[in-house]
Scaffold this motif. Structure first.
Motif, PDB file in Angstrom:
ATOM      1  N   LEU A 153       8.234   0.592 -13.159  1.00 27.58           N
ATOM      2  CA  LEU A 153       7.374  -0.197 -12.277  1.00 27.58           C
ATOM      3  C   LEU A 153       7.811   0.146 -10.653  1.00 27.58           C
ATOM      4  CD1 LEU A 153       6.772  -3.622 -14.033  1.00 27.58           C
ATOM      5  CD2 LEU A 153       4.932  -1.719 -13.365  1.00 27.58           C
ATOM      6  N   LYS A 154       9.039   0.369 -10.552  1.00 29.84           N
ATOM      7  CA  LYS A 154       9.657   0.646  -9.154  1.00 29.84           C
ATOM      8  C   LYS A 154       9.345   2.061  -8.644  1.00 29.84           C
ATOM      9  CE  LYS A 154      13.076  -2.785  -9.435  1.00 29.84           C
ATOM     10  NZ  LYS A 154      14.831  -3.198  -9.241  1.00 29.84           N
ATOM     11  N   GLY A 155       8.673   2.928  -9.788  1.00 26.25           N
ATOM     12  CA  GLY A 155       8.564   4.309  -9.280  1.00 26.25           C
ATOM     13  C   GLY A 155       9.516   5.287  -9.777  1.00 26.25           C
ATOM     14  N   ASN A 156      10.584   4.733 -10.370  1.00 22.97           N
ATOM     15  CA  ASN A 156      11.936   5.431 -10.782  1.00 22.97           C
ATOM     16  C   ASN A 156      11.727   6.040 -12.077  1.00 22.97           C
ATOM     17  OD1 ASN A 156      13.380   4.639  -8.402  1.00 22.97           O
ATOM     18  ND2 ASN A 156      13.754   2.595  -9.450  1.00 22.97           N
ATOM     19  N   ARG A 157      12.114   7.286 -12.155  1.00 20.33           N
ATOM     20  CA  ARG A 157      12.004   8.142 -13.517  1.00 20.33           C
ATOM     21  C   ARG A 157      12.785   7.140 -14.693  1.00 20.33           C
ATOM     22  NH1 ARG A 157      11.195  13.414 -15.264  1.00 20.33           N
ATOM     23  NH2 ARG A 157      12.501  14.098 -17.014  1.00 20.33           N
ATOM     24  N   TYR A 158      12.414   7.015 -15.692  1.00 21.72           N
ATOM     25  CA  TYR A 158      12.971   6.239 -16.851  1.00 21.72           C
ATOM     26  C   TYR A 158      14.231   6.745 -16.894  1.00 21.72           C
ATOM     27  CZ  TYR A 158      13.921   4.147 -21.572  1.00 21.72           C
ATOM     28  OH  TYR A 158      14.634   3.637 -22.566  1.00 21.72           O
ATOM     29  N   GLU A 159      15.342   5.838 -16.801  1.00 21.87           N
ATOM     30  CA  GLU A 159      16.670   6.456 -16.950  1.00 21.87           C
ATOM     31  C   GLU A 159      17.087   6.930 -18.261  1.00 21.87           C
ATOM     32  OE1 GLU A 159      19.865   3.352 -16.810  1.00 21.87           O
ATOM     33  OE2 GLU A 159      18.371   1.776 -17.392  1.00 21.87           O
ATOM     34  N   PHE A 182       8.369   3.272 -20.740  1.00 22.00           N
ATOM     35  CA  PHE A 182       8.890   3.744 -19.569  1.00 22.00           C
ATOM     36  C   PHE A 182       8.555   2.830 -18.496  1.00 22.00           C
ATOM     37  CE2 PHE A 182       8.001   8.150 -21.850  1.00 22.00           C
ATOM     38  CZ  PHE A 182       9.161   7.900 -22.709  1.00 22.00           C
ATOM     39  N   THR A 183       7.223   2.300 -18.517  1.00 19.20           N
ATOM     40  CA  THR A 183       6.738   1.485 -17.356  1.00 19.20           C
ATOM     41  C   THR A 183       7.707   0.361 -17.271  1.00 19.20           C
ATOM     42  OG1 THR A 183       4.501   2.270 -17.344  1.00 19.20           O
ATOM     43  CG2 THR A 183       4.892   0.232 -16.357  1.00 19.20           C
ATOM     44  N   TYR A 184       7.703  -0.391 -18.649  1.00 17.21           N
ATOM     45  CA  TYR A 184       8.518  -1.880 -18.563  1.00 17.21           C
ATOM     46  C   TYR A 184       9.902  -1.743 -18.883  1.00 17.21           C
ATOM     47  CZ  TYR A 184       3.736  -3.441 -17.817  1.00 17.21           C
ATOM     48  OH  TYR A 184       2.587  -3.741 -17.188  1.00 17.21           O
ATOM     49  N   LYS A 207       3.168   6.181  -6.758  1.00 21.11           N
ATOM     50  CA  LYS A 207       4.051   7.350  -6.012  1.00 21.11           C
ATOM     51  C   LYS A 207       4.920   7.912  -7.138  1.00 21.11           C
ATOM     52  CE  LYS A 207       4.034   6.786  -1.063  1.00 21.11           C
ATOM     53  NZ  LYS A 207       4.782   6.531   0.259  1.00 21.11           N
ATOM     54  N   GLY A 208       4.922   9.010  -7.566  1.00 23.37           N
ATOM     55  CA  GLY A 208       5.968   9.706  -8.587  1.00 23.37           C
ATOM     56  C   GLY A 208       5.259   9.607 -10.152  1.00 23.37           C
ATOM     57  N   ARG A 225       0.797  -1.239   0.104  1.00 27.10           N
ATOM     58  CA  ARG A 225      -0.196  -0.017  -0.011  1.00 27.10           C
ATOM     59  C   ARG A 225       1.049   1.257  -0.092  1.00 27.10           C
ATOM     60  NH1 ARG A 225      -5.502  -0.629   1.556  1.00 27.10           N
ATOM     61  NH2 ARG A 225      -5.452   1.787   2.328  1.00 27.10           N
ATOM     62  N   SER A 226       1.875   1.141   0.527  1.00 23.43           N
ATOM     63  CA  SER A 226       2.891   2.653   0.903  1.00 23.43           C
ATOM     64  C   SER A 226       3.386   2.806  -0.531  1.00 23.43           C
ATOM     65  CB  SER A 226       4.003   2.221   1.718  1.00 23.43           C
ATOM     66  OG  SER A 226       4.957   0.971   1.526  1.00 23.43           O
ATOM     67  N   ASN A 227       3.264   2.067  -1.576  1.00 24.06           N
ATOM     68  CA  ASN A 227       3.886   2.495  -2.879  1.00 24.06           C
ATOM     69  C   ASN A 227       2.859   3.213  -3.899  1.00 24.06           C
ATOM     70  OD1 ASN A 227       6.278   0.964  -2.485  1.00 24.06           O
ATOM     71  ND2 ASN A 227       5.526  -1.054  -3.696  1.00 24.06           N
ATOM     72  N   TYR A 228       1.750   3.386  -3.127  1.00 23.15           N
ATOM     73  CA  TYR A 228       0.687   4.001  -3.653  1.00 23.15           C
ATOM     74  C   TYR A 228       0.246   5.230  -2.923  1.00 23.15           C
ATOM     75  CZ  TYR A 228       0.909  -0.366  -6.359  1.00 23.15           C
ATOM     76  OH  TYR A 228       1.372  -1.203  -7.311  1.00 23.15           O
ATOM     77  N   VAL A 229      -0.435   6.216  -3.863  1.00 23.47           N
ATOM     78  CA  VAL A 229      -0.880   7.641  -3.047  1.00 23.47           C
ATOM     79  C   VAL A 229      -2.481   7.271  -3.039  1.00 23.47           C
ATOM     80  CG1 VAL A 229      -1.376   9.898  -3.363  1.00 23.47           C
ATOM     81  CG2 VAL A 229       0.844   9.014  -4.244  1.00 23.47           C
ATOM     82  N   TRP A 230      -3.118   7.295  -1.888  1.00 22.83           N
ATOM     83  CA  TRP A 230      -4.555   6.883  -1.675  1.00 22.83           C
ATOM     84  C   TRP A 230      -5.425   8.131  -1.676  1.00 22.83           C
ATOM     85  CZ3 TRP A 230      -5.946   2.214  -3.122  1.00 22.83           C
ATOM     86  CH2 TRP A 230      -4.697   1.208  -2.934  1.00 22.83           C
ATOM     87  N   ASP A 231      -5.250   9.103  -2.688  1.00 19.30           N
ATOM     88  CA  ASP A 231      -6.074  10.236  -2.643  1.00 19.30           C
ATOM     89  C   ASP A 231      -6.946  10.114  -4.002  1.00 19.30           C
ATOM     90  OD1 ASP A 231      -4.692  11.566  -0.635  1.00 19.30           O
ATOM     91  OD2 ASP A 231      -3.165  12.611  -1.993  1.00 19.30           O
TER      92      ASP A 231
END
Length: 235
Positions: free
Chosen positions: A190-196, A156-158, A223-224, A95-101
């Motif tokens: 998928l890890k929330g990191n900007r595509y390198e 970017f996601t994959y 997140k992000g 759950r902490s990987n997501y923003v629940w807004d």
């Protein structure tokens, strides 16, 4: 079980068939319905998203395209239901990987995913001509066939399985079939990191005459993941 049925089952296991709603698309891509009226729009890849189904019902000309559309709607619906259950189970543990807004909680998220799949299934059964099988980085459409192209949760996601050359080849193809602009969401893996390699991609596009803008959007679940890339043709 026939060989064809076996192959279909194995191929489908590699596909994550989950969709977002029309409303999510409008927020992910910072769009209003007026932006799309009178335009020809392509969603690629579109998965189990209800963007095409709902958009068409509101008078927007949308075509959906995805590698999964080679499979029957019945197999895809079953796969979609299964994948929703898997995704929800994963999110409950992380759950902490997501923003629940945007979503008030797991149950509301699940209802959105189920609604998207239901709307997709109903429209696919009635209007299958809107749903075109494609295998990126190749598209079967004509040059400049669409005014606007939207691409969500793929490039970017994959980043862990799609290399830089695949990204470039796919972007070239998305831009080939598009007359005005391509919008891509999100800009993180998928890890929330900007595509390198995002800066290299942006520079490549600018060097080839495209206008590129990174735009903040009113949607953040992962997140992000709260901005999109807007690539416009200058001609």
């Amino acid at each position: 079980m026939s060989r064809a049925e076996t192959r279909t089952k194995l191929d489908l296991e590699k596909v994550i068939f989950i969709g977002r709603t029309f409303e999510e698309y409008m927020d992910m891509f910072l769009l209003a319905e007026e932006d799309l009226k009178g335009k020809k729009v392509l969603d690629c890849p579109s998965g189990a998203c209800s963007f095409t189904a709902v958009g068409q019902s509101r008078g927007i000309n949308i075509t959906a395209s995805d590698i999964a559309y080679d499979h029957s709607v019945e197999n895809l619906e079953a796969k979609g239901q299964e994948d929703i259950q898997h995704a929800i189970a994963h999110m409950e543990k992380a759950r902490s990987n997501y923003v629940w807004d945007y979503f008030e909680g797991i149950n509301q998220l699940k209802e959105h995913r189920k609604k998207a799949l239901f709307d997709w299934t109903q429209d696919m059964k009635k209007n299958s001509e809107r749903y075109i099988p494609v295998n990126l980085p190749s598209l079967s459409f004509n040059d400049n066939e669409f005014d606007i192209l939207l691409s969500a949760h793929f490039l970017f996601t994959y980043a862990d399985r799609l290399d830089l050359q695949f990204h470039i080849d796919t972007l070239k193809e998305l831009l080939r079939v598009t007359k005005e602009e391509v919008r891509i969401f999100p800009l993180v893996d998928l890890k929330g990191n900007r595509y390198e390699y995002l800066e290299r991609i942006i520079q490549y596009l600018k060097d080839n005459g495209y206008s590129v803008n990174e735009v903040r959007v009113p949607y953040e679940f992962q997140k992000g993941a709260n901005s999109m890339l807007k690539v416009s043709k200058s001609h």
